[in-house]
Structure formats: C-alpha cells, structure tokens
Design an enzyme around this catalytic site. Structure first.
Site, PDB file in Angstrom:
ATOM      1  N   MET A 181       0.832  -1.202   0.000  1.00 39.60           N
ATOM      2  CA  MET A 181       0.000   0.000   0.000  1.00 39.60           C
ATOM      3  C   MET A 181       0.870   1.257   0.000  1.00 39.60           C
ATOM      4  O   MET A 181       0.383   2.361   0.250  1.00 39.60           O
ATOM      5  CB  MET A 181      -0.935   0.004   1.216  1.00 39.60           C
ATOM      6  CG  MET A 181      -1.899  -1.191   1.183  1.00 39.60           C
ATOM      7  SD  MET A 181      -3.421  -0.929   2.103  1.00 39.60           S
ATOM      8  CE  MET A 181      -2.796  -0.683   3.746  1.00 39.60           C
ATOM      9  N   HIS A 190       8.991   1.445   3.498  1.00 37.45           N
ATOM     10  CA  HIS A 190      10.037   1.477   4.533  1.00 37.45           C
ATOM     11  C   HIS A 190      10.922   0.251   4.342  1.00 37.45           C
ATOM     12  O   HIS A 190      10.723  -0.535   3.401  1.00 37.45           O
ATOM     13  CB  HIS A 190       9.397   1.519   5.927  1.00 37.45           C
ATOM     14  CG  HIS A 190       8.353   0.457   6.145  1.00 37.45           C
ATOM     15  ND1 HIS A 190       8.664  -0.895   6.165  1.00 37.45           N
ATOM     16  CD2 HIS A 190       7.002   0.531   6.320  1.00 37.45           C
ATOM     17  CE1 HIS A 190       7.562  -1.590   6.374  1.00 37.45           C
ATOM     18  NE2 HIS A 190       6.532  -0.755   6.452  1.00 37.45           N
ATOM     19  N   GLY A 223      11.035  -2.542   5.730  1.00 42.30           N
ATOM     20  CA  GLY A 223      10.329  -3.831   5.676  1.00 42.30           C
ATOM     21  C   GLY A 223       9.917  -4.155   4.248  1.00 42.30           C
ATOM     22  O   GLY A 223      10.161  -5.262   3.741  1.00 42.30           O
ATOM     23  N   HIS A 224       9.314  -3.172   3.581  1.00 43.56           N
ATOM     24  CA  HIS A 224       8.963  -3.355   2.168  1.00 43.56           C
ATOM     25  C   HIS A 224      10.221  -3.619   1.335  1.00 43.56           C
ATOM     26  O   HIS A 224      10.224  -4.465   0.439  1.00 43.56           O
ATOM     27  CB  HIS A 224       8.288  -2.101   1.610  1.00 43.56           C
ATOM     28  CG  HIS A 224       6.980  -1.745   2.261  1.00 43.56           C
ATOM     29  ND1 HIS A 224       6.802  -0.574   2.955  1.00 43.56           N
ATOM     30  CD2 HIS A 224       5.787  -2.384   2.300  1.00 43.56           C
ATOM     31  CE1 HIS A 224       5.554  -0.503   3.398  1.00 43.56           C
ATOM     32  NE2 HIS A 224       4.912  -1.591   3.025  1.00 43.56           N
ATOM     33  N   GLN A 247     -10.369  -2.897   2.015  1.00 46.61           N
ATOM     34  CA  GLN A 247      -9.896  -3.558   3.230  1.00 46.61           C
ATOM     35  C   GLN A 247      -9.947  -2.647   4.449  1.00 46.61           C
ATOM     36  O   GLN A 247      -9.510  -3.027   5.525  1.00 46.61           O
ATOM     37  CB  GLN A 247      -8.489  -4.135   3.034  1.00 46.61           C
ATOM     38  CG  GLN A 247      -7.380  -3.110   2.911  1.00 46.61           C
ATOM     39  CD  GLN A 247      -6.071  -3.766   2.491  1.00 46.61           C
ATOM     40  OE1 GLN A 247      -5.923  -4.256   1.377  1.00 46.61           O
ATOM     41  NE2 GLN A 247      -5.105  -3.785   3.399  1.00 46.61           N
ATOM     42  N   GLY A 274       5.065 -10.106   4.151  1.00 42.55           N
ATOM     43  CA  GLY A 274       5.766 -10.021   5.425  1.00 42.55           C
ATOM     44  C   GLY A 274       5.045 -10.762   6.537  1.00 42.55           C
ATOM     45  O   GLY A 274       3.807 -10.788   6.593  1.00 42.55           O
ATOM     46  N   SER A 302       4.052   1.501   7.818  1.00 40.40           N
ATOM     47  CA  SER A 302       3.752   2.813   7.233  1.00 40.40           C
ATOM     48  C   SER A 302       3.002   3.676   8.236  1.00 40.40           C
ATOM     49  O   SER A 302       3.167   4.898   8.271  1.00 40.40           O
ATOM     50  CB  SER A 302       2.906   2.639   5.966  1.00 40.40           C
ATOM     51  OG  SER A 302       3.565   1.781   5.064  1.00 40.40           O
ATOM     52  N   ARG A 303       2.183   3.041   9.072  1.00 40.85           N
ATOM     53  CA  ARG A 303       1.374   3.791  10.043  1.00 40.85           C
ATOM     54  C   ARG A 303       2.227   4.440  11.131  1.00 40.85           C
ATOM     55  O   ARG A 303       1.738   5.339  11.823  1.00 40.85           O
ATOM     56  CB  ARG A 303       0.320   2.886  10.679  1.00 40.85           C
ATOM     57  CG  ARG A 303      -0.801   2.508   9.728  1.00 40.85           C
ATOM     58  CD  ARG A 303      -1.916   1.750  10.451  1.00 40.85           C
ATOM     59  NE  ARG A 303      -3.105   1.621   9.623  1.00 40.85           N
ATOM     60  CZ  ARG A 303      -3.363   0.569   8.843  1.00 40.85           C
ATOM     61  NH1 ARG A 303      -2.509  -0.438   8.780  1.00 40.85           N
ATOM     62  NH2 ARG A 303      -4.473   0.534   8.113  1.00 40.85           N
TER      63      ARG A 303
HETATM   64  P1  AMP Z   1       1.546  -2.892   3.449  1.00 39.68           P
HETATM   65  O1  AMP Z   1       2.071  -1.837   2.536  1.00 39.68           O
HETATM   66  O2  AMP Z   1       1.481  -2.491   4.883  1.00 39.68           O
HETATM   67  O3  AMP Z   1       0.264  -3.506   2.945  1.00 39.68           O
HETATM   68  O4  AMP Z   1       2.626  -4.059   3.408  1.00 39.68           O
HETATM   69  C1  AMP Z   1       3.019  -4.642   2.207  1.00 39.68           C
HETATM   70  C2  AMP Z   1       3.820  -5.887   2.508  1.00 39.68           C
HETATM   71  O5  AMP Z   1       4.958  -5.546   3.302  1.00 39.68           O
HETATM   72  C3  AMP Z   1       3.011  -6.909   3.332  1.00 39.68           C
HETATM   73  O6  AMP Z   1       3.319  -8.213   2.859  1.00 39.68           O
HETATM   74  C4  AMP Z   1       3.527  -6.685   4.716  1.00 39.68           C
HETATM   75  O7  AMP Z   1       3.414  -7.835   5.552  1.00 39.68           O
HETATM   76  C5  AMP Z   1       4.967  -6.353   4.455  1.00 39.68           C
HETATM   77  N1  AMP Z   1       5.521  -5.619   5.595  1.00 39.68           N
HETATM   78  C6  AMP Z   1       5.010  -4.520   6.182  1.00 39.68           C
HETATM   79  N2  AMP Z   1       5.757  -4.151   7.254  1.00 39.68           N
HETATM   80  C7  AMP Z   1       6.767  -5.056   7.336  1.00 39.68           C
HETATM   81  C8  AMP Z   1       7.872  -5.220   8.233  1.00 39.68           C
HETATM   82  N3  AMP Z   1       8.090  -4.405   9.253  1.00 39.68           N
HETATM   83  N4  AMP Z   1       8.705  -6.271   8.006  1.00 39.68           N
HETATM   84  C9  AMP Z   1       8.498  -7.110   6.971  1.00 39.68           C
HETATM   85  N5  AMP Z   1       7.468  -7.010   6.098  1.00 39.68           N
HETATM   86  C10 AMP Z   1       6.614  -5.991   6.282  1.00 39.68           C
END
Ligand code: AMP
Length: 295
Positions: free
Chosen positions: A29, A33, A35-36, A63, A164, A203-204
């Site tokens: 989304m 960061h 993690g992404h 969602q 993730g 992201s939050r």
């Molecule tokens: P989001 O943009 O929050 O929907 O996350 C996109 C993908 O990045 C999802 O598969 C998340 O699980 C993964 N993700 C988000 N935060 C982390 C994190 N801190 N470590 C690893 N993966 C992450």
C-alpha cells in the site's frame, strides 16, 4: 523502471513478457520502509538478472472499515518510486484510481455498501482463519485483502509473491487462498523488519506523534517479556500474557492473543508452533506485531 497506472497497460506489459521469464511480485500500500525494501530485495534476488520484479502500490479501499484510517493512510508516491528504483524494481503498478482494480458494480448484481461504493460484484472470502486476531476486530478486512491480492495475482501472474510475517494472519489467509484457488506461483513469507529500538516497521508509524512513538515501544518490550517467560519454561498461554494491559499502557489494547500458528485458533497450553499477536492503539494509531514461539 517502468510505471504503469492503468490495468490495461499492466496486462499489455505482462502479455509481452517472454514465457519462462521469472517474475517476482511484491504487493504493497506504499509509503515504503525497510520492511517493504527487504521484500523487494528478496524479489530481485529470486527473479535473478533475467527476471522481472513487479511492485504494486495501491491503498486498497475495500480492506478498510468505515471508521478506519483510509483517509489518513500515509502516501508518498515520488519517494516510493525512488526507493523502488534503487531496489531494482522493473515495473511499479500504481493504479491511478480504484476503478482500475474495481471496474464497478453491474446494476442489480450487488447490494448495500458494496453497491454504494461501486466496488464490483466478486469477492474472495477465506473462511475460518479470520475468526480471531485482526479478523475479529476488523470485519471484512481480509475479504478486501484477499479480493485485491487475487486480482493482482491474476494480472501479474508471478512465479513468486512475497509477503511479510508482520501481517502474520494476512500471510496465513493468503497462503490458504492461493492453495484453494490454484493461483499462480508460490507464496514466500519474510521476517519482520524492526526499527533500531525494536518497533516493527509500519507505514502507520508515520502517524505516531513523538509521545505515542515512545509509548509504542511497550509492544516490543511486551513481546520480549512473553519470549522470556516462554524460554523460562512457561507453557500456559494465560500466564505468558498475564499483565498485558498494564504492560501495554497507555496503549489501548485491541487484542492480545495466543493462537496455534497454523489454525490461528486460541491455545491454552503450548505444545506446537504458536503465535502471540497483539494489536494496540497508541495516540489513535493502530499497530500490530507478533512473535512465534517454538517449543
Ligand atoms: P503494506 O504496505 O502495509 O500492505 O505491506 C506490504 C507488505 O509488506 C506486506 O506483505 C507486509 O506484511 C509487508 N511488511 C510490512 N511491514 C513489514 C515489516 N516491518 N517487516 C516485513 N514485512 C513488512
């Protein structure tokens, strides 16, 4: 790096890829960061030099519940595209409008909120795994996640898709959907990436004010204490999380649960792989985190 904003352009791109070219896909989304970026780096590694890495950036409205933070969700497309390019992404799919993925509701085929939102007539619902954790506190959330990921997998037709473990329940539900619907490629889960002080990247986190940002460290501290008790031999779930509300204060606890890591059903005594997961509000921002306990 290519950027496509229309589904038709993504499909044209995909149809021109020679068969046998490895494709690795990371749906997000946005507001990227580390993690992404760990997912994107692994995608680049798996696609190899001849392959293609696809990133999607789409804040998926279906969602989010009516009282959730869709309008406040952080966005920075220019920054995201710069980071994506530096990770070796080949194609970023950034739908210009939700209707690129939800072409609309044919008259008379849907009712209620879905029809009003004009979101389409087809939904993907994985039953059972959403009875606890975020599934219980965010009704309809995983229906929205599964529906959009199913659409994206159909468009991108990847060999591998990366998600993730921070969103542990989401990963479990998507694995189930992927298997049940015979969707393309394989699903890979990646470990949680944390800030230096232990807070799980999200992201939050950008929406936390400085006071809430410090207070939110109660989450990794609490999970460390759960792991400490577990390592000391505690196997009763209630004892593992005893004192959670006080430990997580001043956060407002949405849930603290101990569940079987496969079925996501609550367990009283730990005998196999187990997930301790939390959702806590700090300063109006809902954060999730988890740890897996392996006896
Ligand atoms: P989001 O943009 O929050 O929907 O996350 C996109 C993908 O990045 C999802 O598969 C998340 O699980 C993964 N993700 C988000 N935060 C982390 C994190 N801190 N470590 C690893 N993966 C992450």
């Amino acid at each position: 790096m290519l950027v496509h904003r229309r589904t038709a352009d993504l499909l044209d791109w995909r149809n021109a890829i020679p068969s046998g070219t490895p494709i690795a896909f990371v749906p997000t989304m946005g507001y990227l960061h580390d993690g992404h970026l760990s997912l994107l780096s692994e995608a680049r590694r798996r696609a190899g030099t001849d392959g293609q890495v696809v990133l999607s950036i789409f804040v998926n409205p279906t969602q989010f519940g009516p009282n959730e933070d869709l309008d406040r969700y952080p966005r920075d497309e220019a920054g995201d595209l710069a980071k994506a390019a530096s990770c070796g992404v080949d194609l970023a799919f950034c739908p210009s409008h939700p209707r690129e993925l939800y072409p609309g509701t044919p008259a008379g085929t849907s009712s209620g909120a879905d029809a009003a939102a004009n979101t389409g007539a087809t939904w993907v619902n994985v039953e059972g795994l959403d009875a606890h954790l975020c599934g219980r506190s965010r009704p309809g959330h995983f229906r929205g996640v599964c529906t959009v990921v199913c659409k994206l997998l159909g468009l991108v037709r990847p060999d591998v898709s990366l998600f993730g473990e921070k969103d542990f329940q989401q990963l479990a539900i998507l694995r189930r959907m992927h298997a049940d619907l015979f969707l393309p490629g394989t699903i890979v889960g990646m470990p949680i990436v944390r800030e230096h002080d232990g807070l799980a990247m999200s992201s939050r986190n950008a929406n936390l004010d400085p006071v809430a940002r410090v207070a939110a460290l109660a989450i990794p501290r609490f999970l460390a204490e759960v792991r400490r008790r577990f390592a000391a031999g505690e196997r009763a779930s209630a004892a593992l999380v005893d004192g959670a509300a006080a430990a997580l204060a001043p956060g407002r606890v949405d849930y603290v649960e101990v569940v079987d890591a496969a079925s996501l059903q609550p367990v009283e005594a730990i005998t196999g792989p187990t997930l301790c997961a939390v959702a806590v509000h700090f300063g109006g921002v809902r954060l999730i985190d988890n740890t897996v306990l392996l006896p």
